[in-house]
Each structure stands twice: as C-alpha cells, then as structure tokens.
Design an enzyme around this catalytic site. Structure first.
Site, PDB file in Angstrom:
ATOM      1  N   ALA A 185       8.422  22.603   7.336  1.00 36.62           N
ATOM      2  CA  ALA A 185       7.195  22.919   8.068  1.00 36.62           C
ATOM      3  C   ALA A 185       6.186  21.788   7.956  1.00 36.62           C
ATOM      4  CB  ALA A 185       6.594  24.228   7.549  1.00 36.62           C
ATOM      5  N   TYR A 186       6.009  21.280   6.756  1.00 36.39           N
ATOM      6  CA  TYR A 186       5.042  20.205   6.523  1.00 36.39           C
ATOM      7  C   TYR A 186       5.466  18.926   7.235  1.00 36.39           C
ATOM      8  CZ  TYR A 186       2.042  16.980   3.893  1.00 36.39           C
ATOM      9  OH  TYR A 186       1.122  16.017   3.528  1.00 36.39           O
ATOM     10  N   ALA A 187       6.733  18.540   7.091  1.00 32.16           N
ATOM     11  CA  ALA A 187       7.217  17.316   7.722  1.00 32.16           C
ATOM     12  C   ALA A 187       7.129  17.403   9.243  1.00 32.16           C
ATOM     13  CB  ALA A 187       8.644  17.021   7.285  1.00 32.16           C
ATOM     14  N   SER A 219       4.980  19.121  10.980  1.00 25.75           N
ATOM     15  CA  SER A 219       3.581  18.992  11.392  1.00 25.75           C
ATOM     16  C   SER A 219       3.120  17.542  11.338  1.00 25.75           C
ATOM     17  CB  SER A 219       2.682  19.871  10.507  1.00 25.75           C
ATOM     18  OG  SER A 219       2.541  19.354   9.195  1.00 25.75           O
ATOM     19  N   LYS A 220       3.604  16.796  10.359  1.00 29.26           N
ATOM     20  CA  LYS A 220       3.199  15.409  10.237  1.00 29.26           C
ATOM     21  C   LYS A 220       3.947  14.503  11.214  1.00 29.26           C
ATOM     22  CE  LYS A 220       0.045  15.875   7.106  1.00 29.26           C
ATOM     23  NZ  LYS A 220      -1.371  15.584   7.418  1.00 29.26           N
TER      24      LYS A 220
END
Length: 244
Positions: free
Chosen positions: A152-154, A156-157
């Site tokens: 999820a974090y990757a 978004s980035k």
C-alpha cells in the site's frame, strides 16, 4: 524580511524528515512555514529550532488532503512572508500489512494522505510558487526494493513518482523545478516504530555505507534541490546510501 529572502512551506514539518528539512532550509536563510497534522508540541519545537538558527518560522496546522486547509496554508505563507518559493511536501502515512491481510480502511488512509495530499499540495504550489522556485515531493526507495508488507505504501509513493515529472513539464516556461526525493531506511519514527533492533540492523546492512540514514542526510538533498540544484528537474532522487 529582506527583498531576496525565499520562503518555503514544509508539510509534515513537526517531526522526522520534514522537521529536519525545515530546520535546514531555515539555516539556508529561507523563511519557513511548517505545516503539521496534529503534533502541536513538535510544531512549536520545530519553529523554535528554526528561530534559534536565526531563521523566521511559523507553524500552521493543516490536513494536506483538505483543499481548504491547504489554500489557507499558502495564504498564511503569502501574508506572513510575501510569497512562496519552495514547497517541500514531506507529509505522509504508512500502514504495513501483507496484501492478503490489508485492511482497506488502511489503504484508503494511505491513499488519502500520500496520493490525494500530493495532488492537493501540488495543485496549490503550481498556482502560487514564484518564478525560480522548487517543488519537492517525497517518494521512497521501497518502490524499488519490493519489501513484503509495503504494497500500500509503495503503491502510493509510486504515484508520487508519476505525478512529479508530469507537473515539471506542465510548469514549462516558469523556471520552477519539480522533483521527488526517495529516502531509504531512515531513523525516523515512521520507519523505526514496531521494528526490532535486529531488524533495523538488517536494513542498515543492505547498503554499502552500513548504516541507516538520518533525517539530516535527507535534508541535505532537499537543501540542494531547493537552492542550487536548478538543473535537476522532473527526477526522482534516491537518497539511500546505495541500497539496490
């Protein structure tokens, strides 16, 4: 304020990399507007630190995904310091879980701050940053490292890395640079919370410098892009000590 003093807005400026960037830009002679989500004490400390170094600073509470709050943030910068030259968008959230176990409410929270927030802040920056300015977004080296639980974090980035060079081209003719900085493992609460000392040491061993980064390491890159780095534009700069 001197006629040639530049003004920077730094989101996520009450802690971690954002705070280090705000303090470094103040040392560089810029007036700094420190935007923060809810850490009142940290924001006050960041302002005091900037002022101790001889800089001028003010803290503004703002949700980066709320367009009215971001408009007010830029209004404050213009009213207090005369304009906006640099925008460092360091605000971000991280939720970790294997994809099969990810709570979609966590996915939505990550998307709201990291993707929508980048659009909202970037849109206002595109409208207001003065000629000769810089917009600096934040990605992560995790987009290359493919670490389990970071989907999820990757993701978004990765969106930030797509947005930044497009905005750079959309600002053609205005002498405004747009770049993204992608730190590797860095000694902030965002990275360290929930990790054992052994796990942190394993991350440190992944790069040839054999340590994790410091917020000041990343602030140095921000300082370059916000000042002399005028020929770096539309890029993602991986600041990670050489991790693959």
């Amino acid at each position: 304020m001197t006629d040639n003093q530049r003004t920077a807005i730094v989101t996520g400026g009450s802690r971690g990399i954002g705070r280090a960037a705000a303090e470094r830009l103040a040392e560089d002679g810029q007036a700094v507007v420190i935007a923060y989500a809810g850490n009142d004490a940290g924001a006050r400390e960041a302002v005091e630190a900037a002022e101790r170094g001889g800089g001028r600073a003010v803290a503004v509470r703002a949700d980066v995904a709320d367009e009215e709050a971001v408009t007010a943030l830029f209004d404050t910068a213009e009213q207090r310091f005369g304009g906006v030259d640099v925008v460092v968008h360091a605000a971000g959230v991280m939720r970790l879980a294997p994809l099969a176990e990810l709570d979609l409410a966590d996915l939505d929270a990550v998307h709201r701050t990291n993707v929508r927030g980048t659009f909202v802040v970037g849109r206002e920056a595109a409208r207001r940053v003065r000629r000769g300015g810089a917009i600096i977004n934040f990605s992560t080296s995790v987009t290359r490292l493919n670490i389990p639980a970071y989907a999820a974090y990757a993701a978004s980035k990765a969106a930030v890395e797509a947005i930044s060079p497009i905005l750079a081209k959309e600002l053609r003719g205005r002498d405004i640079t747009v770049n993204a900085v992608a730190p590797g493992p860095t000694a902030t609460s965002l990275f360290l919370d929930g990790k054992s000392e052994e796990l942190v040491e394993r991350f440190a061993a992944q790069n040839p410098m054999e340590r994790i980064g410091t917020p000041e390491d990343i602030a140095e890159v921000v300082s370059f892009l916000a000042g002399p780095g005028r020929w770096v534009n539309g890029q993602t700069v991986y600041a990670n000590g050489g991790v693959a």
